[in-house]
Design an enzyme around this catalytic site. Structure first.
Site, PDB file in Angstrom:
ATOM      1  N   ASN A 147       0.833  -1.199   0.000  1.00 53.34           N
ATOM      2  CA  ASN A 147       0.000   0.000   0.000  1.00 53.34           C
ATOM      3  C   ASN A 147       0.867   1.248   0.000  1.00 53.34           C
ATOM      4  OD1 ASN A 147      -0.550   2.013   2.407  1.00 53.34           O
ATOM      5  ND2 ASN A 147       0.132   0.081   3.343  1.00 53.34           N
ATOM      6  N   PHE A 177      -1.912   8.136   4.076  1.00 54.15           N
ATOM      7  CA  PHE A 177      -2.720   8.727   5.161  1.00 54.15           C
ATOM      8  C   PHE A 177      -3.972   9.424   4.608  1.00 54.15           C
ATOM      9  CE2 PHE A 177       1.146   9.515   8.217  1.00 54.15           C
ATOM     10  CZ  PHE A 177       1.260   8.156   8.410  1.00 54.15           C
ATOM     11  N   SER A 194       5.378   5.238   8.750  1.00 53.82           N
ATOM     12  CA  SER A 194       4.827   4.912   7.438  1.00 53.82           C
ATOM     13  C   SER A 194       5.835   5.296   6.361  1.00 53.82           C
ATOM     14  CB  SER A 194       3.517   5.663   7.204  1.00 53.82           C
ATOM     15  OG  SER A 194       3.126   5.548   5.839  1.00 53.82           O
ATOM     16  N   ASN A 234       5.009   6.038   3.359  1.00 53.56           N
ATOM     17  CA  ASN A 234       4.238   6.665   2.282  1.00 53.56           C
ATOM     18  C   ASN A 234       4.037   8.164   2.435  1.00 53.56           C
ATOM     19  OD1 ASN A 234       3.827   4.105   1.033  1.00 53.56           O
ATOM     20  ND2 ASN A 234       2.267   3.671   2.571  1.00 53.56           N
ATOM     21  N   THR A 235       4.659   8.763   3.448  1.00 55.45           N
ATOM     22  CA  THR A 235       4.652  10.219   3.616  1.00 55.45           C
ATOM     23  C   THR A 235       6.089  10.701   3.576  1.00 55.45           C
ATOM     24  OG1 THR A 235       2.615  10.211   4.930  1.00 55.45           O
ATOM     25  CG2 THR A 235       4.062  12.122   5.161  1.00 55.45           C
ATOM     26  N   LYS A 258       4.747   4.054  17.171  1.00 54.90           N
ATOM     27  CA  LYS A 258       4.789   2.939  16.222  1.00 54.90           C
ATOM     28  C   LYS A 258       6.042   3.057  15.371  1.00 54.90           C
ATOM     29  CE  LYS A 258       1.882   0.350  13.012  1.00 54.90           C
ATOM     30  NZ  LYS A 258       0.501   0.197  12.487  1.00 54.90           N
ATOM     31  N   ASN A 314       5.375  -1.309  11.798  1.00 53.47           N
ATOM     32  CA  ASN A 314       4.654  -0.828  10.625  1.00 53.47           C
ATOM     33  C   ASN A 314       5.018  -1.706   9.422  1.00 53.47           C
ATOM     34  OD1 ASN A 314       3.151   0.966   8.898  1.00 53.47           O
ATOM     35  ND2 ASN A 314       3.664   2.647  10.283  1.00 53.47           N
TER      36      ASN A 314
END
Length: 341
Positions: A114, A118, A181, A183-184, A215, A244
């Protein structure tokens, strides 16, 4: 029955569309009389309760952040037998996330890639939904996972996290800071201890009496994981969530062309199992026995949950196997845990 449905129908649907369709069903299951019927079939057995974070969890097994980003399915997920639901990741500012497509199945690996970014309706919208949930008193514990708004520069990240914490901590059973994450842009850089410590200090002050956890990513070197764990204890955090998603693609069985087509993003599911277990061992060795450690990554069965608990996890979370094992996944795990007692 569900494996056949997945192979013949669900696996052919766009993964994000399938997720939203499934969430619509889950939301329906949270409304009486459906919730009463569902709960009667899935409720964790008496004696499975876990005391942690000053709370009583009906079961050690919960659903990880990312599944219910906007706190819309909490009642349904609770009815399905999850002992806690970690909603989010929520950002202070609403955001659409990354361009689609951004969710990909790697079926031979029972995994997902993925790069959602967010996508959520923001802290104000989450605050309103959590206020309504609190009035209805769901059975499961509700955690709230907060992240950095994409439009906010990394240098202003602390104020952005504090804004979310001030809104959401009073309505959360616990608060989780997501700095892991992939993805940021720039987010994982916040995991450096010298950057992370002052951020967590500020968020802890804003969170007040609400237990605060952080996390972390599985891709950190072992010594950095130890340093973060020791810092979390020093700063008075209540726990660590490990881990994560990973940016690694090592050891996958899926056709490389399919993996390449999926592109960048976080990998979750069965391939994360071994690294997640390793990180759990590292964290547990660095923190006191009473410190809460939530283990996430590669969880599929009751045996997986039991193994993590035996290795020192206080609680266990899952997400990706929900897509492959179907709506009664939590029930299967809870019953498996009950049989082993």
């Amino acid at each position: 029955m569900y494996p056949l449905l997945f192979r013949t129908v669900l696996s052919r649907l766009d993964p994000e569309f399938a997720h939203h369709a499934g969430m619509a069903v889950i939301r329906t299951l949270g409304v009486p009389p459906f919730s009463w019927i569902t709960s009667a079939l899935t409720r964790p057995a008496t004696g499975q309760e876990v005391r942690a974070l000053g709370l009583t969890f009906p079961s050690p097994f919960g659903v990880a952040a990312g599944f219910d980003k906007n706190a819309v399915g909490v009642r349904g997920l609770s009815a399905l037998g999850f002992g806690h639901i970690e909603v989010g990741t929520v950002t202070a500012i609403p955001q659409e996330g990354n361009p689609k497509p951004r969710l990909f199945r790697l079926v031979p690996d029972r995994a997902v890639v993925n790069r959602m970014g967010f996508n959520n309706a923001g802290a104000e919208a989450a605050e309103r939904r959590l206020q309504k949930l609190r009035r209805r008193r769901p059975r499961a514990v509700i955690g709230v996972n907060i992240g950095k708004s994409r439009v906010v520069e990394v240098e202003q990240a602390t104020a952005d996290y504090v804004s979310s914490a001030q809104r959401l901590a009073p309505l959360a059973d616990y608060l989780a800071v997501n700095v892991s994450s992939p993805n940021t842009p720039g987010l994982r850089g916040l995991q450096a201890v010298e950057t992370l410590a002052p951020l967590l200090q500020a968020v802890k002050t804003a969170a007040g009496t609400t237990p605060l956890l952080v996390k972390i990513a599985p891709d950190l070197p072992d010594e950095e994981i130890t340093a973060i764990a020791e810092m979390a204890v020093k700063e008075g955090l209540a726990g660590i969530i490990a881990t994560n998603t990973t940016i690694s693609r090592d050891g996958l069985r899926t056709d490389p062309a399919v993996i390449d087509a999926a592109g960048a993003g976080g990998l979750s599911g069965a391939p994360l199992r071994e690294r997640s277990r390793e990180v759990l061992r590292i964290v547990r060795a660095a923190v006191p026995a009473e410190f809460c450690v939530i283990s996430v990554g590669g969880i599929e069965t009751a045996d997986d949950v039991r193994e993590r608990l035996a290795a020192g996890a206080t609680l266990v979370q899952g997400y990706t196997a929900f897509l492959y094992r179907g709506p009664f996944w939590a029930r299967q795990i809870n019953r498996g845990l009950a049989r082993a007692r």
